[in-house]
Design a protein around this motif. Sequence first.
Motif, PDB file in Angstrom:
ATOM      1  N   LEU A   1       2.395  -7.611  -2.655  1.00 51.96           N
ATOM      2  CA  LEU A   1       2.682  -7.751  -4.075  1.00 51.96           C
ATOM      3  C   LEU A   1       3.240  -6.455  -4.655  1.00 51.96           C
ATOM      4  O   LEU A   1       4.185  -6.462  -5.450  1.00 51.96           O
ATOM      5  CB  LEU A   1       1.418  -8.164  -4.833  1.00 51.96           C
ATOM      6  CG  LEU A   1       0.892  -9.581  -4.535  1.00 51.96           C
ATOM      7  CD1 LEU A   1      -0.432  -9.810  -5.260  1.00 51.96           C
ATOM      8  CD2 LEU A   1       1.917 -10.627  -4.947  1.00 51.96           C
ATOM      9  N   SER A   2       2.659  -5.319  -4.246  1.00 54.33           N
ATOM     10  CA  SER A   2       3.152  -4.025  -4.730  1.00 54.33           C
ATOM     11  C   SER A   2       4.571  -3.770  -4.250  1.00 54.33           C
ATOM     12  O   SER A   2       5.430  -3.295  -5.001  1.00 54.33           O
ATOM     13  CB  SER A   2       2.228  -2.900  -4.256  1.00 54.33           C
ATOM     14  OG  SER A   2       0.914  -3.084  -4.750  1.00 54.33           O
ATOM     15  N   LEU A   3       4.830  -4.077  -2.984  1.00 56.15           N
ATOM     16  CA  LEU A   3       6.169  -3.896  -2.431  1.00 56.15           C
ATOM     17  C   LEU A   3       7.188  -4.776  -3.148  1.00 56.15           C
ATOM     18  O   LEU A   3       8.313  -4.344  -3.424  1.00 56.15           O
ATOM     19  CB  LEU A   3       6.152  -4.212  -0.932  1.00 56.15           C
ATOM     20  CG  LEU A   3       7.473  -4.011  -0.177  1.00 56.15           C
ATOM     21  CD1 LEU A   3       7.911  -2.560  -0.252  1.00 56.15           C
ATOM     22  CD2 LEU A   3       7.317  -4.442   1.276  1.00 56.15           C
ATOM     23  N   ASN A   4       6.786  -5.987  -3.476  1.00 50.00           N
ATOM     24  CA  ASN A   4       7.683  -6.895  -4.198  1.00 50.00           C
ATOM     25  C   ASN A   4       8.027  -6.351  -5.578  1.00 50.00           C
ATOM     26  O   ASN A   4       9.188  -6.425  -6.015  1.00 50.00           O
ATOM     27  CB  ASN A   4       7.021  -8.268  -4.319  1.00 50.00           C
ATOM     28  CG  ASN A   4       7.912  -9.285  -5.002  1.00 50.00           C
ATOM     29  OD1 ASN A   4       8.982  -9.618  -4.516  1.00 50.00           O
ATOM     30  ND2 ASN A   4       7.464  -9.776  -6.148  1.00 50.00           N
ATOM     31  N   ASP A   5       7.030  -5.789  -6.269  1.00 49.79           N
ATOM     32  CA  ASP A   5       7.283  -5.194  -7.585  1.00 49.79           C
ATOM     33  C   ASP A   5       8.226  -4.000  -7.478  1.00 49.79           C
ATOM     34  O   ASP A   5       9.117  -3.812  -8.325  1.00 49.79           O
ATOM     35  CB  ASP A   5       5.966  -4.766  -8.233  1.00 49.79           C
ATOM     36  CG  ASP A   5       5.097  -5.960  -8.625  1.00 49.79           C
ATOM     37  OD1 ASP A   5       5.650  -7.067  -8.760  1.00 49.79           O
ATOM     38  OD2 ASP A   5       3.868  -5.786  -8.766  1.00 49.79           O
ATOM     39  N   ILE A   6       8.022  -3.180  -6.446  1.00 52.99           N
ATOM     40  CA  ILE A   6       8.884  -2.004  -6.265  1.00 52.99           C
ATOM     41  C   ILE A   6      10.324  -2.427  -5.996  1.00 52.99           C
ATOM     42  O   ILE A   6      11.273  -1.876  -6.566  1.00 52.99           O
ATOM     43  CB  ILE A   6       8.353  -1.126  -5.112  1.00 52.99           C
ATOM     44  CG1 ILE A   6       7.000  -0.515  -5.505  1.00 52.99           C
ATOM     45  CG2 ILE A   6       9.345  -0.027  -4.767  1.00 52.99           C
ATOM     46  CD1 ILE A   6       6.314   0.229  -4.376  1.00 52.99           C
ATOM     47  N   LEU A   7      10.497  -3.411  -5.119  1.00 56.39           N
ATOM     48  CA  LEU A   7      11.840  -3.886  -4.791  1.00 56.39           C
ATOM     49  C   LEU A   7      12.516  -4.512  -6.006  1.00 56.39           C
ATOM     50  O   LEU A   7      13.717  -4.321  -6.228  1.00 56.39           O
ATOM     51  CB  LEU A   7      11.773  -4.896  -3.643  1.00 56.39           C
ATOM     52  CG  LEU A   7      11.358  -4.340  -2.278  1.00 56.39           C
ATOM     53  CD1 LEU A   7      11.241  -5.469  -1.262  1.00 56.39           C
ATOM     54  CD2 LEU A   7      12.355  -3.290  -1.796  1.00 56.39           C
ATOM     55  N   LYS A   8      11.740  -5.253  -6.784  1.00 59.79           N
ATOM     56  CA  LYS A   8      12.305  -5.876  -7.989  1.00 59.79           C
ATOM     57  C   LYS A   8      12.743  -4.822  -8.988  1.00 59.79           C
ATOM     58  O   LYS A   8      13.830  -4.915  -9.575  1.00 59.79           O
ATOM     59  CB  LYS A   8      11.262  -6.800  -8.615  1.00 59.79           C
ATOM     60  CG  LYS A   8      11.783  -7.569  -9.821  1.00 59.79           C
ATOM     61  CD  LYS A   8      10.723  -8.511 -10.368  1.00 59.79           C
ATOM     62  CE  LYS A   8      11.239  -9.274 -11.577  1.00 59.79           C
ATOM     63  NZ  LYS A   8      10.204 -10.195 -12.131  1.00 59.79           N
TER      64      LYS A   8
ATOM     65  N   SER B   1      -3.596  -6.580   2.658  1.00 57.05           N
ATOM     66  CA  SER B   1      -2.239  -6.997   3.018  1.00 57.05           C
ATOM     67  C   SER B   1      -1.562  -7.709   1.857  1.00 57.05           C
ATOM     68  O   SER B   1      -0.386  -7.463   1.554  1.00 57.05           O
ATOM     69  CB  SER B   1      -2.280  -7.922   4.241  1.00 57.05           C
ATOM     70  OG  SER B   1      -2.818  -7.256   5.364  1.00 57.05           O
ATOM     71  N   CYS B   2      -2.293  -8.585   1.181  1.00 54.10           N
ATOM     72  CA  CYS B   2      -1.735  -9.292   0.029  1.00 54.10           C
ATOM     73  C   CYS B   2      -1.393  -8.315  -1.101  1.00 54.10           C
ATOM     74  O   CYS B   2      -0.341  -8.423  -1.735  1.00 54.10           O
ATOM     75  CB  CYS B   2      -2.717 -10.345  -0.473  1.00 54.10           C
ATOM     76  SG  CYS B   2      -2.966 -11.729   0.680  1.00 54.10           S
ATOM     77  N   ALA B   3      -2.278  -7.351  -1.343  1.00 59.43           N
ATOM     78  CA  ALA B   3      -2.023  -6.359  -2.395  1.00 59.43           C
ATOM     79  C   ALA B   3      -0.793  -5.515  -2.062  1.00 59.43           C
ATOM     80  O   ALA B   3       0.027  -5.208  -2.929  1.00 59.43           O
ATOM     81  CB  ALA B   3      -3.244  -5.467  -2.575  1.00 59.43           C
TER      82      ALA B   3
END
Length: 217
Positions: free
Chosen positions: A63-70, A58-60
């Motif tokens: 973090l991946s979703l946050n990078d994609i959105l950024k 879930s944490c990974a």
Amino acid sequence: VDWLSAGFDCDRVSQRVQQQRERLIFAPGHSSMIRVFPLKPNLLLKGVVLVGVPLLFSCAFILSLNDILKGTQEELERQLKAKQVLSQAENLLLDFTEAGMSVGLYSVSRDEKFRKRYMYWVPRVRHDLSNLRALCANNSGKAATLNQVTNLVNNGLTELDRGTENASDNRVDAGISMGTMSLRRLVRIRDVMRSLLDTLTEEEKLIEAGGSAARES
């Protein structure tokens, strides 16, 4: 009391006392103590795995979703700025052309409405140039071309101002001559300006083309 001399079995008595204490302590309705059963190492490890592995995934994922959105946000900002630069460059060219046409028509017709029209377009040209410089201010690679555009616009407006003053000549043939020269100079200045603006906005055109291709796919 000497229990051995009295004939008592000490181990048996101790066992009976312990059993009686357990019945009293863990009797139904008795909540003053909780009996603790030690966990086996294998069971503890299984619990850690069952809880920790999903939490780790879930944490990974977050973090991946946050990078994609950024990354998506940064790309949208790049495309938006590219559109602003392209739009401002186009406005500058069109408004300068309008100003030059107004001077040319005023030189030929001596009609005051064309002089007023020129006076209307001059502030717009300066405003367009100021906005374009602000949009490209943080790009050092555009500095040289941007300075060339700035000098060309300023020199062009100075020449158009001079053409407006010369158009006050009362001789009709002189006015027509001035108008013809103004239009010729306008075409030459406009062509150089278009070439410089194309060079200035090469990066923005590539960004816009990439965004359009991505949306179509």
